[in-house]
Enzyme design. Structure first.
Site, PDB file in Angstrom:
ATOM      1  N   GLN A 166      -0.620   0.040  -8.335  1.00 35.26           N
ATOM      2  CA  GLN A 166      -0.699  -1.381  -8.030  1.00 35.26           C
ATOM      3  C   GLN A 166      -2.053  -1.993  -8.373  1.00 35.26           C
ATOM      4  O   GLN A 166      -2.157  -3.211  -8.508  1.00 35.26           O
ATOM      5  CB  GLN A 166      -0.381  -1.610  -6.548  1.00 35.26           C
ATOM      6  CG  GLN A 166       1.064  -1.236  -6.227  1.00 35.26           C
ATOM      7  CD  GLN A 166       1.412  -1.440  -4.762  1.00 35.26           C
ATOM      8  OE1 GLN A 166       1.212  -0.557  -3.953  1.00 35.26           O
ATOM      9  NE2 GLN A 166       1.931  -2.602  -4.409  1.00 35.26           N
ATOM     10  N   HIS A 174       7.967  -0.822 -18.740  1.00 31.09           N
ATOM     11  CA  HIS A 174       7.952  -0.984 -20.198  1.00 31.09           C
ATOM     12  C   HIS A 174       9.349  -0.992 -20.799  1.00 31.09           C
ATOM     13  O   HIS A 174       9.518  -1.376 -21.946  1.00 31.09           O
ATOM     14  CB  HIS A 174       7.115   0.133 -20.847  1.00 31.09           C
ATOM     15  CG  HIS A 174       5.658   0.050 -20.513  1.00 31.09           C
ATOM     16  ND1 HIS A 174       4.775   1.080 -20.731  1.00 31.09           N
ATOM     17  CD2 HIS A 174       4.916  -0.956 -19.971  1.00 31.09           C
ATOM     18  CE1 HIS A 174       3.562   0.722 -20.337  1.00 31.09           C
ATOM     19  NE2 HIS A 174       3.631  -0.497 -19.864  1.00 31.09           N
ATOM     20  N   ASP A 178      -0.127  -2.464 -16.266  1.00 34.84           N
ATOM     21  CA  ASP A 178      -0.962  -1.953 -17.364  1.00 34.84           C
ATOM     22  C   ASP A 178      -2.451  -2.213 -17.105  1.00 34.84           C
ATOM     23  O   ASP A 178      -3.294  -1.364 -17.399  1.00 34.84           O
ATOM     24  CB  ASP A 178      -0.582  -2.618 -18.698  1.00 34.84           C
ATOM     25  CG  ASP A 178       0.743  -2.102 -19.241  1.00 34.84           C
ATOM     26  OD1 ASP A 178       1.409  -1.309 -18.542  1.00 34.84           O
ATOM     27  OD2 ASP A 178       1.125  -2.503 -20.367  1.00 34.84           O
ATOM     28  N   ARG A 238      -7.789   3.415   2.528  1.00 34.04           N
ATOM     29  CA  ARG A 238      -6.642   4.237   2.132  1.00 34.04           C
ATOM     30  C   ARG A 238      -6.256   3.861   0.701  1.00 34.04           C
ATOM     31  O   ARG A 238      -5.873   2.713   0.440  1.00 34.04           O
ATOM     32  CB  ARG A 238      -5.463   3.989   3.092  1.00 34.04           C
ATOM     33  CG  ARG A 238      -4.221   4.714   2.682  1.00 34.04           C
ATOM     34  CD  ARG A 238      -3.045   4.564   3.645  1.00 34.04           C
ATOM     35  NE  ARG A 238      -1.910   5.178   2.994  1.00 34.04           N
ATOM     36  CZ  ARG A 238      -0.726   4.613   2.816  1.00 34.04           C
ATOM     37  NH1 ARG A 238      -0.467   3.413   3.313  1.00 34.04           N
ATOM     38  NH2 ARG A 238       0.217   5.251   2.160  1.00 34.04           N
ATOM     39  N   HIS A 292       2.089   7.788  -4.193  1.00 36.93           N
ATOM     40  CA  HIS A 292       2.537   6.425  -3.901  1.00 36.93           C
ATOM     41  C   HIS A 292       3.378   5.940  -5.088  1.00 36.93           C
ATOM     42  O   HIS A 292       3.025   5.005  -5.788  1.00 36.93           O
ATOM     43  CB  HIS A 292       1.341   5.506  -3.623  1.00 36.93           C
ATOM     44  CG  HIS A 292       1.665   4.271  -2.828  1.00 36.93           C
ATOM     45  ND1 HIS A 292       1.022   3.939  -1.651  1.00 36.93           N
ATOM     46  CD2 HIS A 292       2.571   3.284  -3.023  1.00 36.93           C
ATOM     47  CE1 HIS A 292       1.520   2.794  -1.171  1.00 36.93           C
ATOM     48  NE2 HIS A 292       2.459   2.374  -2.006  1.00 36.93           N
ATOM     49  N   ASN A 347       4.002   8.360   0.444  1.00 38.62           N
ATOM     50  CA  ASN A 347       4.126   7.025   1.004  1.00 38.62           C
ATOM     51  C   ASN A 347       5.574   6.584   1.024  1.00 38.62           C
ATOM     52  O   ASN A 347       6.212   6.458  -0.027  1.00 38.62           O
ATOM     53  CB  ASN A 347       3.321   6.010   0.177  1.00 38.62           C
ATOM     54  CG  ASN A 347       3.398   4.618   0.787  1.00 38.62           C
ATOM     55  OD1 ASN A 347       2.852   4.392   1.863  1.00 38.62           O
ATOM     56  ND2 ASN A 347       4.107   3.700   0.145  1.00 38.62           N
ATOM     57  N   GLU A 348       6.113   6.379   2.201  1.00 38.06           N
ATOM     58  CA  GLU A 348       7.414   5.737   2.403  1.00 38.06           C
ATOM     59  C   GLU A 348       8.577   6.353   1.633  1.00 38.06           C
ATOM     60  O   GLU A 348       9.152   5.718   0.749  1.00 38.06           O
ATOM     61  CB  GLU A 348       7.335   4.245   2.041  1.00 38.06           C
ATOM     62  CG  GLU A 348       6.361   3.458   2.862  1.00 38.06           C
ATOM     63  CD  GLU A 348       6.494   1.944   2.663  1.00 38.06           C
ATOM     64  OE1 GLU A 348       7.305   1.518   1.814  1.00 38.06           O
ATOM     65  OE2 GLU A 348       5.801   1.200   3.364  1.00 38.06           O
ATOM     66  N   ASN A 406       4.015   2.768   8.542  1.00 38.72           N
ATOM     67  CA  ASN A 406       3.924   1.513   7.789  1.00 38.72           C
ATOM     68  C   ASN A 406       4.958   0.559   8.378  1.00 38.72           C
ATOM     69  O   ASN A 406       6.137   0.910   8.481  1.00 38.72           O
ATOM     70  CB  ASN A 406       4.277   1.720   6.308  1.00 38.72           C
ATOM     71  CG  ASN A 406       3.226   2.513   5.547  1.00 38.72           C
ATOM     72  OD1 ASN A 406       2.243   2.989   6.116  1.00 38.72           O
ATOM     73  ND2 ASN A 406       3.437   2.658   4.252  1.00 38.72           N
ATOM     74  N   TYR A 466       6.100  -3.784   8.610  1.00 39.83           N
ATOM     75  CA  TYR A 466       5.854  -5.173   8.225  1.00 39.83           C
ATOM     76  C   TYR A 466       6.706  -6.176   8.981  1.00 39.83           C
ATOM     77  O   TYR A 466       6.286  -7.285   9.240  1.00 39.83           O
ATOM     78  CB  TYR A 466       6.151  -5.373   6.722  1.00 39.83           C
ATOM     79  CG  TYR A 466       5.166  -4.704   5.795  1.00 39.83           C
ATOM     80  CD1 TYR A 466       5.286  -3.358   5.466  1.00 39.83           C
ATOM     81  CD2 TYR A 466       4.118  -5.423   5.246  1.00 39.83           C
ATOM     82  CE1 TYR A 466       4.373  -2.749   4.615  1.00 39.83           C
ATOM     83  CE2 TYR A 466       3.197  -4.821   4.393  1.00 39.83           C
ATOM     84  CZ  TYR A 466       3.330  -3.481   4.076  1.00 39.83           C
ATOM     85  OH  TYR A 466       2.424  -2.876   3.239  1.00 39.83           O
ATOM     86  N   GLU A 486      -0.024   0.870   7.205  1.00 37.82           N
ATOM     87  CA  GLU A 486       0.170  -0.386   6.468  1.00 37.82           C
ATOM     88  C   GLU A 486       0.756  -1.426   7.396  1.00 37.82           C
ATOM     89  O   GLU A 486       1.640  -1.121   8.199  1.00 37.82           O
ATOM     90  CB  GLU A 486       1.147  -0.235   5.283  1.00 37.82           C
ATOM     91  CG  GLU A 486       0.546   0.325   4.035  1.00 37.82           C
ATOM     92  CD  GLU A 486       1.554   0.426   2.885  1.00 37.82           C
ATOM     93  OE1 GLU A 486       2.426  -0.450   2.761  1.00 37.82           O
ATOM     94  OE2 GLU A 486       1.450   1.404   2.121  1.00 37.82           O
TER      95      GLU A 486
HETATM   96  C1  BG6 Z   1       4.985  -1.272   1.224  1.00 35.05           C
HETATM   97  C2  BG6 Z   1       4.434  -0.407   0.113  1.00 35.05           C
HETATM   98  O1  BG6 Z   1       6.278  -0.872   1.538  1.00 35.05           O
HETATM   99  O2  BG6 Z   1       5.143  -2.613   0.944  1.00 35.05           O
HETATM  100  C3  BG6 Z   1       3.384  -1.117  -0.698  1.00 35.05           C
HETATM  101  O3  BG6 Z   1       3.927   0.805   0.603  1.00 35.05           O
HETATM  102  C4  BG6 Z   1       3.849  -2.499  -1.063  1.00 35.05           C
HETATM  103  O4  BG6 Z   1       3.094  -0.358  -1.851  1.00 35.05           O
HETATM  104  C5  BG6 Z   1       4.163  -3.295   0.197  1.00 35.05           C
HETATM  105  O5  BG6 Z   1       2.912  -3.174  -1.828  1.00 35.05           O
HETATM  106  C6  BG6 Z   1       4.685  -4.680  -0.099  1.00 35.05           C
HETATM  107  O6  BG6 Z   1       5.999  -4.624  -0.591  1.00 35.05           O
HETATM  108  P1  BG6 Z   1       6.539  -5.297  -1.935  1.00 35.05           P
HETATM  109  O7  BG6 Z   1       7.902  -4.725  -2.124  1.00 35.05           O
HETATM  110  O8  BG6 Z   1       6.562  -6.767  -1.701  1.00 35.05           O
HETATM  111  O9  BG6 Z   1       5.620  -4.911  -3.030  1.00 35.05           O
END
Ligand code: BG6
Length: 478
Positions: A30, A50, A62, A87, A132, A176-177, A317, A319, A385
């Protein structure tokens, strides 16, 4: 009120303990760019971006934030924030381009040595994610983690990482996830190699990840722990499943959903096997669907022995949340998506973000932390996260400030009122970056990145100042 002015530093029940760690996170694909430089090989995501059009703005990583060349600026930003740890992830393709552990690429090793040494000089602990999502394409091609051969390759890769960096890296996240890369991102074997019957590959991939994680953990115990004395976990993600109504069926459905999404990985690691409800339900559904076996694989006795207890802390993690209703009367086609027998939707009362999946429901984090405490033997929890999505170009990011304020406040309540042992918090992300399917159309950064400028200029957003203040005062100022 949880929020107070600057005087709250003295009010101990509103402050994070002195030992609490604050950090921020990124991932190699990323941010790094330099996708074909200095011996790096092609990863799954290089290949996907790509050769397909799945990223909404047709973009790729890229160049991304060009952190491969600008990591010193990244360290400066981390210093400004005052974080305790950073991290980041290591690109497997930079360290072992072929995917096999007999060809280590010195330029990649140098890059991460410089980054790690720079962080340590700045007083910032490196927290390293081994994987990741950017598997070497050659291994993606043979079926990614759905193919059990990949277990050996990733364990060898981990061995190389411990031997190269373990003298200085003391906190490791293996994967990761897995819920995202095995189940929700259908990019592996199903798309690029072996085609497995529907409803199988997600379970195979997840099964192999649990075993690979445990093998890496045991390798460290045997070979490195005595000398390096680090700690290891796997970053598991889940939404909170809020019951859609207070009917017993919806409450059970919500608990079932958490056991499917988080318990898929956490249950084997804590209790030695998949949650009973997954084992029974998937076996029954598989029989109805005409499979001669359960689509959920079984762990062997030997595997159970190495899996159980293979973690030093719980890495979470998180959100967002979804309302969850019972759908146990609906038997769909074979797919992991139908196996949990729930339906999920968003509460229109929750706040929105620029990513449709990310609605704002801070109470969900507190409830999830309590669920983890109760289900997984009251572990030490590091939130690895948590973050908010808005549009490109927003420097006065009030939505992000309010997200962090409200989610951190729920973390505090979970710690102080519910006795959950949360020891660290990680803001996703240090800076705007390539957001997988969303490309550069949504932003998560504390720092704005100008992707039109050749040197990818970074600028602090309002939220960077807010987070810096929280870290300095250890309390949630208004
Ligand atoms: C998390 C990932 O699930 O969500 C991250 O570990 C990611 O890598 C983040 O950037 C945000 O999600 P998205 O799908 O909007 O990129």
């Amino acid at each position: 009120a949880v929020f107070a002015g600057s005087s709250c530093y003295e009010v101990t029940n509103l402050t994070f303990p002195a030992s609490f760690l604050f950090g921020t996170a990124t991932a190699a694909y990323q941010i790094e760019g330099a996708w074909n430089e200095s011996g790096k090989s092609v990863s799954r995501w290089d290949h996907i971006t790509h050769t397909s059009s799945i990223v909404v703005d047709g973009s790729n990583g890229d160049v991304a934030c060009d952190s491969y060349h600008k990591y010193k600026e990244d360290i400066e930003m981390l210093k400004q924030l005052g974080v305790d740890f950073y991290r980041f992830s290591i690109a497997w393709t930079r360290i072992i381009p072929s995917g096999f552990a007999n060809d280590i690429n010195q330029a990649g090793v140098d890059y991460y040595n410089n980054l790690i040494d720079g962080l340590l000089e700045a007083g910032i602990e490196p927290w390293v994610t081994m994987y990741h999502w950017d598997i070497p394409q050659v291994l993606n091609y043979i079926g990614d983690f759905s193919n059990p051969y990949t277990i050996d390759y990733v364990v060898d890769y981990a061995d190389v990482l411990f031997s190269l960096f373990g003298d200085r890296v003391k906190t490791w996240i293996t994967f990761n996830e897995p819920l995202s890369f095995c189940a929700h991102f259908p990019l592996s074997s199903a798309a690029f190699g072996v085609h497995l019957p529907a409803g199988i590959s997600e379970y195979l991939c997840s099964h192999n990840i649990v075993i690979a994680h445990a093998k890496i953990y045991r390798l460290y115990q045997l070979k490195y722990k005595w000398e390096q004395n680090g700690r290891i976990s796997i970053a598991l993600n889940t939404e909170y499943a809020e019951p859609a109504t207070d009917s017993p069926a919806d409450i059970e459905a919500s608990n079932r959903k958490l056991l499917y999404d988080l318990g898929w990985y956490a249950y084997p690691l804590v209790h030695g096997d998949y949650p009973r409800v997954m084992i029974d339900t998937i076996r029954n559904l598989s029989a109805i669907q005409g499979f001669p076996f359960s689509r959920l694989p079984m762990f062997t006795l030997n595997e159970k022995v190495i899996i159980r207890g293979a973690y030093d802390f719980f890495a979470l993690n998180h959100y967002t949340s979804s309302l969850t209703a019972d759908a146990s009367s609906v038997i769909g086609s074979p797919s992991f998506l139908n196996d949990d027998l729930v339906e999920q939707f968003k509460d229109p009362a929750w706040g929105n973000s620029s990513a449709s999946w990310l609605t704002v429901y801070p109470e969900g984090l507190r409830k999830l932390l309590v669920h983890i405490k109760e289900t997984y033997n009251d572990p030490e929890i590091a939130i690895t996260e948590n973050g908010f999505a808005d549009e490109p170009g927003v420097l006065n990011d009030v939505g992000r400030v309010s997200y962090y304020q409200s989610y951190l406040s729920e973390v505090l309540k979970a710690m102080l009122e519910d006795g959950v042992k949360v020891t660290a918090y990680t803001a996703w992300s240090l800076m705007d970056n390539f957001e997988w399917y969303n490309g550069y159309t949504v932003r998560f950064g504390l720092y704005y990145v100008d992707f039109d400028s050749p040197d990818r200029t970074r600028t602090a957003k309002e939220s960077a100042g807010y987070y810096r203040n929280v870290i300095q005062t250890r309390c949630l100022t208004e």
